[in-house]
Design a protein around this motif. Structure first.
Motif, PDB file in Angstrom:
ATOM      1  N   GLU A  18      18.698  28.358 -41.874  1.00  0.00           N
ATOM      2  CA  GLU A  18      18.067  27.354 -41.025  1.00  0.00           C
ATOM      3  C   GLU A  18      18.684  27.362 -39.635  1.00  0.00           C
ATOM      4  OE1 GLU A  18      17.081  22.623 -41.576  1.00  0.00           O
ATOM      5  OE2 GLU A  18      19.080  23.334 -42.126  1.00  0.00           O
ATOM      6  N   VAL A  19      17.851  27.207 -38.627  1.00  0.00           N
ATOM      7  CA  VAL A  19      18.303  27.043 -37.243  1.00  0.00           C
ATOM      8  C   VAL A  19      17.894  25.645 -36.799  1.00  0.00           C
ATOM      9  CG1 VAL A  19      18.035  27.811 -34.854  1.00  0.00           C
ATOM     10  CG2 VAL A  19      18.167  29.498 -36.709  1.00  0.00           C
ATOM     11  N   LYS A  20      18.844  24.945 -36.197  1.00  0.00           N
ATOM     12  CA  LYS A  20      18.607  23.543 -35.870  1.00  0.00           C
ATOM     13  C   LYS A  20      19.300  23.196 -34.552  1.00  0.00           C
ATOM     14  CE  LYS A  20      19.223  18.964 -38.001  1.00  0.00           C
ATOM     15  NZ  LYS A  20      19.715  18.259 -39.208  1.00  0.00           N
ATOM     16  N   GLY A  21      18.627  22.400 -33.726  1.00  0.00           N
ATOM     17  CA  GLY A  21      19.243  21.981 -32.479  1.00  0.00           C
ATOM     18  C   GLY A  21      18.344  21.019 -31.716  1.00  0.00           C
ATOM     19  N   GLU A  22      18.889  20.394 -30.683  1.00  0.00           N
ATOM     20  CA  GLU A  22      18.131  19.432 -29.880  1.00  0.00           C
ATOM     21  C   GLU A  22      17.592  20.100 -28.628  1.00  0.00           C
ATOM     22  OE1 GLU A  22      19.002  14.934 -29.258  1.00  0.00           O
ATOM     23  OE2 GLU A  22      19.814  15.954 -27.486  1.00  0.00           O
ATOM     24  N   LEU A  23      16.333  19.847 -28.328  1.00  0.00           N
ATOM     25  CA  LEU A  23      15.690  20.349 -27.123  1.00  0.00           C
ATOM     26  C   LEU A  23      15.208  19.170 -26.284  1.00  0.00           C
ATOM     27  CD1 LEU A  23      13.616  23.251 -28.723  1.00  0.00           C
ATOM     28  CD2 LEU A  23      15.667  23.473 -27.315  1.00  0.00           C
ATOM     29  N   ALA A  24      15.054  19.396 -24.971  1.00  0.00           N
ATOM     30  CA  ALA A  24      14.654  18.299 -24.086  1.00  0.00           C
ATOM     31  C   ALA A  24      13.972  18.841 -22.844  1.00  0.00           C
ATOM     32  CB  ALA A  24      15.870  17.460 -23.702  1.00  0.00           C
ATOM     33  N   PHE A  25      13.099  18.034 -22.294  1.00  0.00           N
ATOM     34  CA  PHE A  25      12.510  18.315 -20.985  1.00  0.00           C
ATOM     35  C   PHE A  25      11.951  17.004 -20.434  1.00  0.00           C
ATOM     36  CE2 PHE A  25       8.872  18.466 -23.685  1.00  0.00           C
ATOM     37  CZ  PHE A  25       7.767  18.154 -22.907  1.00  0.00           C
ATOM     38  N   GLU A  26      11.512  17.040 -19.187  1.00  0.00           N
ATOM     39  CA  GLU A  26      10.967  15.842 -18.544  1.00  0.00           C
ATOM     40  C   GLU A  26       9.583  16.149 -18.001  1.00  0.00           C
ATOM     41  OE1 GLU A  26      12.305  12.430 -15.265  1.00  0.00           O
ATOM     42  OE2 GLU A  26      13.616  14.147 -15.715  1.00  0.00           O
ATOM     43  N   SER A  27       8.673  15.219 -18.160  1.00  0.00           N
ATOM     44  CA  SER A  27       7.308  15.415 -17.677  1.00  0.00           C
ATOM     45  C   SER A  27       6.836  14.178 -16.918  1.00  0.00           C
ATOM     46  CB  SER A  27       6.357  15.696 -18.854  1.00  0.00           C
ATOM     47  OG  SER A  27       5.017  15.817 -18.385  1.00  0.00           O
ATOM     48  N   THR A  28       6.106  14.415 -15.829  1.00  0.00           N
ATOM     49  CA  THR A  28       5.559  13.312 -15.043  1.00  0.00           C
ATOM     50  C   THR A  28       4.131  12.974 -15.465  1.00  0.00           C
ATOM     51  OG1 THR A  28       4.806  14.867 -13.347  1.00  0.00           O
ATOM     52  CG2 THR A  28       7.006  13.874 -13.058  1.00  0.00           C
ATOM     53  N   GLU A  29       3.649  13.700 -16.483  1.00  0.00           N
ATOM     54  CA  GLU A  29       2.290  13.474 -16.956  1.00  0.00           C
ATOM     55  C   GLU A  29       2.287  13.413 -18.477  1.00  0.00           C
ATOM     56  OE1 GLU A  29       0.099  16.866 -15.572  1.00  0.00           O
ATOM     57  OE2 GLU A  29       0.993  18.195 -17.072  1.00  0.00           O
ATOM     58  N   PRO A  30       1.255  12.882 -19.074  1.00  0.00           N
ATOM     59  CA  PRO A  30       1.170  12.882 -20.537  1.00  0.00           C
ATOM     60  C   PRO A  30       1.293  14.298 -21.092  1.00  0.00           C
ATOM     61  CG  PRO A  30      -0.485  11.432 -19.604  1.00  0.00           C
ATOM     62  CD  PRO A  30       0.127  12.165 -18.449  1.00  0.00           C
ATOM     63  N   VAL A  31       1.887  14.385 -22.273  1.00  0.00           N
ATOM     64  CA  VAL A  31       2.263  15.672 -22.843  1.00  0.00           C
ATOM     65  C   VAL A  31       1.420  15.990 -24.069  1.00  0.00           C
ATOM     66  CG1 VAL A  31       4.130  16.923 -24.015  1.00  0.00           C
ATOM     67  CG2 VAL A  31       4.632  15.534 -21.997  1.00  0.00           C
ATOM     68  N   GLU A  32       0.965  17.250 -24.134  1.00  0.00           N
ATOM     69  CA  GLU A  32       0.381  17.803 -25.347  1.00  0.00           C
ATOM     70  C   GLU A  32       1.249  18.997 -25.733  1.00  0.00           C
ATOM     71  OE1 GLU A  32      -4.106  18.487 -26.512  1.00  0.00           O
ATOM     72  OE2 GLU A  32      -3.309  20.336 -25.635  1.00  0.00           O
ATOM     73  N   LEU A  33       2.180  18.757 -26.652  1.00  0.00           N
ATOM     74  CA  LEU A  33       3.248  19.714 -26.934  1.00  0.00           C
ATOM     75  C   LEU A  33       2.879  20.614 -28.108  1.00  0.00           C
ATOM     76  CD1 LEU A  33       6.124  20.152 -25.729  1.00  0.00           C
ATOM     77  CD2 LEU A  33       6.999  18.830 -27.664  1.00  0.00           C
ATOM     78  N   GLN A  34       3.150  21.927 -27.937  1.00  0.00           N
ATOM     79  CA  GLN A  34       2.952  22.883 -29.025  1.00  0.00           C
ATOM     80  C   GLN A  34       4.081  23.903 -28.996  1.00  0.00           C
ATOM     81  OE1 GLN A  34      -0.750  25.106 -29.037  1.00  0.00           O
ATOM     82  NE2 GLN A  34      -0.638  25.419 -31.254  1.00  0.00           N
ATOM     83  N   GLY A  35       4.541  24.324 -30.197  1.00  0.00           N
ATOM     84  CA  GLY A  35       5.698  25.208 -30.292  1.00  0.00           C
ATOM     85  C   GLY A  35       5.367  26.578 -30.856  1.00  0.00           C
ATOM     86  N   PHE A  36       6.163  27.562 -30.420  1.00  0.00           N
ATOM     87  CA  PHE A  36       6.027  28.942 -30.872  1.00  0.00           C
ATOM     88  C   PHE A  36       7.417  29.546 -31.031  1.00  0.00           C
ATOM     89  CE2 PHE A  36       2.794  27.754 -27.833  1.00  0.00           C
ATOM     90  CZ  PHE A  36       1.598  28.113 -28.427  1.00  0.00           C
ATOM     91  N   VAL A  37       7.514  30.619 -31.771  1.00  0.00           N
ATOM     92  CA  VAL A  37       8.732  31.424 -31.817  1.00  0.00           C
ATOM     93  C   VAL A  37       8.348  32.880 -31.576  1.00  0.00           C
ATOM     94  CG1 VAL A  37      10.644  32.271 -33.238  1.00  0.00           C
ATOM     95  CG2 VAL A  37       9.969  29.872 -33.371  1.00  0.00           C
ATOM     96  N   LYS A  38       9.099  33.531 -30.682  1.00  0.00           N
ATOM     97  CA  LYS A  38       8.859  34.937 -30.354  1.00  0.00           C
ATOM     98  C   LYS A  38      10.027  35.788 -30.843  1.00  0.00           C
ATOM     99  CE  LYS A  38       6.249  33.846 -26.132  1.00  0.00           C
ATOM    100  NZ  LYS A  38       6.156  34.092 -24.662  1.00  0.00           N
ATOM    101  N   ASP A  39       9.743  37.043 -31.161  1.00  0.00           N
ATOM    102  CA  ASP A  39      10.826  37.970 -31.512  1.00  0.00           C
ATOM    103  C   ASP A  39      11.369  38.619 -30.244  1.00  0.00           C
ATOM    104  OD1 ASP A  39       9.044  39.980 -30.775  1.00  0.00           O
ATOM    105  OD2 ASP A  39       8.624  40.619 -32.836  1.00  0.00           O
TER     106      ASP A  39
END
Length: 288
Positions: A213-234
């Protein structure tokens, strides 16, 4: 505003004291052997971490003594293909004149590439000459933490140059302290993530390490509403995992936990990417 949510992408010794005052005759086990005050028989338990060494100690001196095992004491194998073990805490045994007693020693593998000891392995006692390992052993002793997995991963960071990302524990205070300290004495840079691994002994007493398992905290800031989607690349940039679900969030400072099962993945370099309305907002590498 701050927004927090969780995102998951899925498809150590017992001290024995007696009534006599042994502190006046305390002696390290190496010195006691040199001065012929004790006789010992080293009886490995057949494991590489934790309660890995049992010593039968006989007091052949003229009075009661307290044997001290300092952090950084090593057990060097007769077979060069087996692991050297190191202690990371001070341990003591009080023993009467003429008495024999078992002394369970907590020691940890310093060479994950070598074989795990067997119950028939032969060892000699020494003191580590690795100054960085000695610093780590004494620091671990000061934490008074008995988490064998946490200690073992920390030792390998120094002796086998493994990443501090492998220092993973439910004891967040101790794991963070160890990561910070190891970075300070080795020059490693801390990582944003931790990797949980299963460690076992395979055929031929070889140590097997499997990332889970890989685990950690991520963060960013947005000035507009967010539609978030995640991916993993090799390592080639190919998308190997896509989270089919999108998460809608209000504008603001956004922190969340990344948590991915990686059992069966090939060792290598990967990147976790998150997009907001199709625009990349997070790009963080990880490896194992």
């Amino acid at each position: 505003m701050n927004t927090k949510f969780k995102v998951a992408i899925l498809p150590f010794l017992i001290l024995t004291f007696f009534s006599f005052n042994a502190s006046k005759s305390s002696i390290t086990i190496e010195q006691a052997l040199k001065e012929k005050k004790i006789e010992i028989e080293i009886l490995p338990t057949g494991t590489y971490s934790g309660n890995s060494i049992n010593i039968l100690v006989k007091n052949i001196s003229n009075g009661p003594i307290t044997i001290v095992m300092d952090p950084g004491t090593t057990f060097v194998p007769e077979d060069n293909g087996e692991q050297t073990l190191v202690t990371t805490q001070e341990q003591m045994l009080a023993i009467h004149k003429g008495e024999s007693k078992n002394f369970m020693v907590f020691a940890y593998c310093t060479e994950a590439s070598d074989r795990c000891p067997s119950t028939k392995s032969k060892f000699t006692i020494s003191k580590s000459i690795n100054p960085t390992l000695l610093k780590l052993a004494n620091f671990i002793d000061s934490l008074k933490n008995q988490d064998d997995h946490l200690i073992q991963q920390s030792v390998w960071c120094v002796t086998d140059s493994e990443s501090v990302s492998n220092i993973y524990s439910d004891d967040l205070k101790s794991s963070k302290a160890l990561r910070n300290y190891i970075c300070s004495i080795t020059g490693q840079k801390d990582t944003w993530y931790s990797t949980r691994r299963d460690i076992s002994v395979g055929n031929g007493n070889v140590i097997l390490s499997v990332p889970k398992e890989v685990k950690g905290e991520l963060a960013f800031e947005s000035t507009e509403p967010v539609e978030l989607q995640g991916f993993v690349k090799d390592s080639t940039g190919k998308i190997i995992v896509t989270n089919p679900h999108k998460t809608n969030l209000p504008a603001g400072k956004i922190k969340f936990e990344f948590n991915m099962k990686v059992n069966g993945w090939a060792a290598g370099n990967y990147t976790v990417v998150y997009t907001n309305n199709g625009q990349e907002v997070i790009n963080q590498p990880f490896s194992f």
